[in-house]
Design a protein around this motif. Structure first.
Motif, PDB file in Angstrom:
ATOM      1  N   GLY A   1       0.778  -1.220   0.000  1.00  0.00           N
ATOM      2  CA  GLY A   1       0.000   0.000   0.000  1.00  0.00           C
ATOM      3  C   GLY A   1       0.815   1.279   0.000  1.00  0.00           C
ATOM      4  O   GLY A   1       2.052   1.271   0.074  1.00  0.00           O
ATOM      5  N   HIS A   2       0.111   2.369  -0.084  1.00  0.00           N
ATOM      6  CA  HIS A   2       0.665   3.719   0.006  1.00  0.00           C
ATOM      7  C   HIS A   2       1.434   3.873   1.325  1.00  0.00           C
ATOM      8  O   HIS A   2       0.991   3.437   2.380  1.00  0.00           O
ATOM      9  N   ASN A   3       2.609   4.466   1.239  1.00  0.00           N
ATOM     10  CA  ASN A   3       3.497   4.730   2.384  1.00  0.00           C
ATOM     11  C   ASN A   3       4.197   3.488   2.920  1.00  0.00           C
ATOM     12  O   ASN A   3       4.999   3.594   3.860  1.00  0.00           O
ATOM     13  N   LYS A   4       3.935   2.315   2.340  1.00  0.00           N
ATOM     14  CA  LYS A   4       4.610   1.091   2.790  1.00  0.00           C
ATOM     15  C   LYS A   4       5.980   0.976   2.121  1.00  0.00           C
ATOM     16  O   LYS A   4       6.167   1.423   0.984  1.00  0.00           O
TER      17      LYS A   4
ATOM     18  N   PRO B   1       3.784  -1.692  -5.185  1.00  0.00           N
ATOM     19  CA  PRO B   1       3.062  -0.603  -4.512  1.00  0.00           C
ATOM     20  C   PRO B   1       1.891  -0.132  -5.366  1.00  0.00           C
ATOM     21  O   PRO B   1       2.015  -0.027  -6.590  1.00  0.00           O
ATOM     22  N   MET B   2       0.775   0.177  -4.705  1.00  0.00           N
ATOM     23  CA  MET B   2      -0.427   0.530  -5.460  1.00  0.00           C
ATOM     24  C   MET B   2      -1.335   1.415  -4.617  1.00  0.00           C
ATOM     25  O   MET B   2      -1.427   1.245  -3.406  1.00  0.00           O
ATOM     26  N   GLY B   3      -1.996   2.371  -5.273  1.00  0.00           N
ATOM     27  CA  GLY B   3      -3.001   3.160  -4.585  1.00  0.00           C
ATOM     28  C   GLY B   3      -2.658   4.639  -4.524  1.00  0.00           C
ATOM     29  O   GLY B   3      -1.939   5.143  -5.377  1.00  0.00           O
TER      30      GLY B   3
ATOM     31  N   ASN C   1       6.196   5.787  -1.521  1.00  0.00           N
ATOM     32  CA  ASN C   1       6.762   4.606  -0.853  1.00  0.00           C
ATOM     33  C   ASN C   1       8.244   4.813  -0.572  1.00  0.00           C
ATOM     34  O   ASN C   1       9.005   5.141  -1.495  1.00  0.00           O
ATOM     35  N   PRO C   2       8.676   4.613   0.666  1.00  0.00           N
ATOM     36  CA  PRO C   2      10.103   4.693   0.968  1.00  0.00           C
ATOM     37  C   PRO C   2      10.833   3.439   0.510  1.00  0.00           C
ATOM     38  O   PRO C   2      10.265   2.341   0.520  1.00  0.00           O
TER      39      PRO C   2
END
Length: 325
Positions: free
Chosen positions: A115-118, A219-221, A318-319
């Motif tokens: 997800g976002h920010n993961k 990553p998605m969203g 995403n980091p």
């Protein structure tokens, strides 16, 4: 309408964007007196409850959530398959020996979605690994062998994805070259590339598996934007940043094969199920200190944050985290 999935009190929960803020869909349903909300994005899509969700948004009220504090999941966490299209950007495809005239498909494992920010996790043996900024569609109904026009009606919505690709894994572990005996050579073994002479009987095999589908490589969203709000998916600006510095500015107008063409072609071979995801290809035009765009960003050597924006769809961040255990 924008819809997403978060981890809320230890369980997946649907959220919608209302007045620019995320709210729990279950709270909207309760306040609007509409009964129980869909339990998941897949249920919402399969059960055809989009009109009902619109009514909840129109009639319901809910306390806005703190977007920065949300634990985002992929907006559609349980697709039966994730299809990607290789070399769909015309700026990259021009280097191909032969253009087969159809999209080149590969599969990403649903387990790679995040997800976002993961974090995107890099391990030492991955080697060179790059981001790929892509538009993705979520399929809204079961379809097989549909026309280009019919394909447009099969789309539930659109989202942003980062098709993380490890060239180190692709050419180190996912590829193999063979030299075939002349009596085993067939025209299709060599017709797709330029031969280096009559004695060049090398046959190459590349299996996009680890290189495309390793955990965190999807990553998605954070949102799915419903199809009715995307007037022309074939003309959306796409931008990417690495640690705040732009590295790519492109458009989905650069796609060799348009969105509906890709879906129609995919449906010739794969039964597309509700909730399936199709990623349409990378955005490749570089900018500033990144003349080669996403190919200038080696996440194996660089740690920082990858940000992607697609016009009208939102912002995915995403980091990149190095795990050299």
């Amino acid at each position: 309408m924008k819809l997403g999935t978060i981890n809320h009190q230890g369980r997946p929960a649907l959220v919608a964007q209302k007045d620019g803020k995320p709210v729990l869909l279950s709270a909207l349903y309760a306040s609007a007196g509409l009964g129980e909300a869909p339990r998941s994005m897949l249920d919402l899509i399969e059960e055809g409850r989009l009109a009902e969700v619109r009514a909840a948004l129109d009639k319901g009220t809910a306390e806005p959530l703190d977007e920065a504090a949300l634990d985002w999941l992929p907006p559609q966490p349980r697709p039966s398959k994730v299809l990607g299209v290789a070399f769909n950007n015309m700026g990259i495809r021009k280097s191909a020996h032969r253009d087969p005239g159809v999209p080149n498909f590969f599969l990403k494992a649903p387990s790679c979605l995040t997800g976002h920010n993961k974090p995107i996790i890099m391990e030492e043996h991955f080697g060179e690994t790059i981001p790929e900024l892509e538009l993705a569609a979520v399929i809204g109904k079961r379809c097989r062998k549909v026309s280009v026009e019919e394909a447009k009606d099969a789309i539930f919505g659109f989202t942003i994805t980062n098709d993380v690709t490890s060239h180190g894994l692709k050419f180190g572990l996912d590829s193999i070259a063979t030299t075939r005996e002349k009596d085993l050579i067939r025209p299709h073994h060599l017709a797709w590339r330029n031969r280096k002479g009559e004695d060049d009987n090398d046959v190459y095999f590349v299996y996009h598996t680890r290189s495309k589908a390793t955990d965190t490589f999807g990553p998605m969203g954070p949102w799915i934007t419903t199809a009715d709000e995307v007037e022309n998916p074939d003309s959306l600006e796409v931008k990417g940043w690495f640690d705040g510095e732009p590295f790519a500015v492109d458009s989905t107008a650069s796609y060799r094969f348009k969105v509906a063409e890709v879906i129609a072609e995919a449906s010739r071979y794969f039964t597309l199920e509700p909730g399936d995801i199709i990623c349409f290809g990378t955005s490749a035009k570089g900018v500033g200190n990144f003349p080669n765009g996403h190919r200038s960003v080696n996440m194996h050597k660089l740690s920082g944050v990858i940000d992607i924006e697609i016009e009208g769809l939102g912002h995915l961040s995403n980091p990149v985290v190095h795990d050299w255990k």
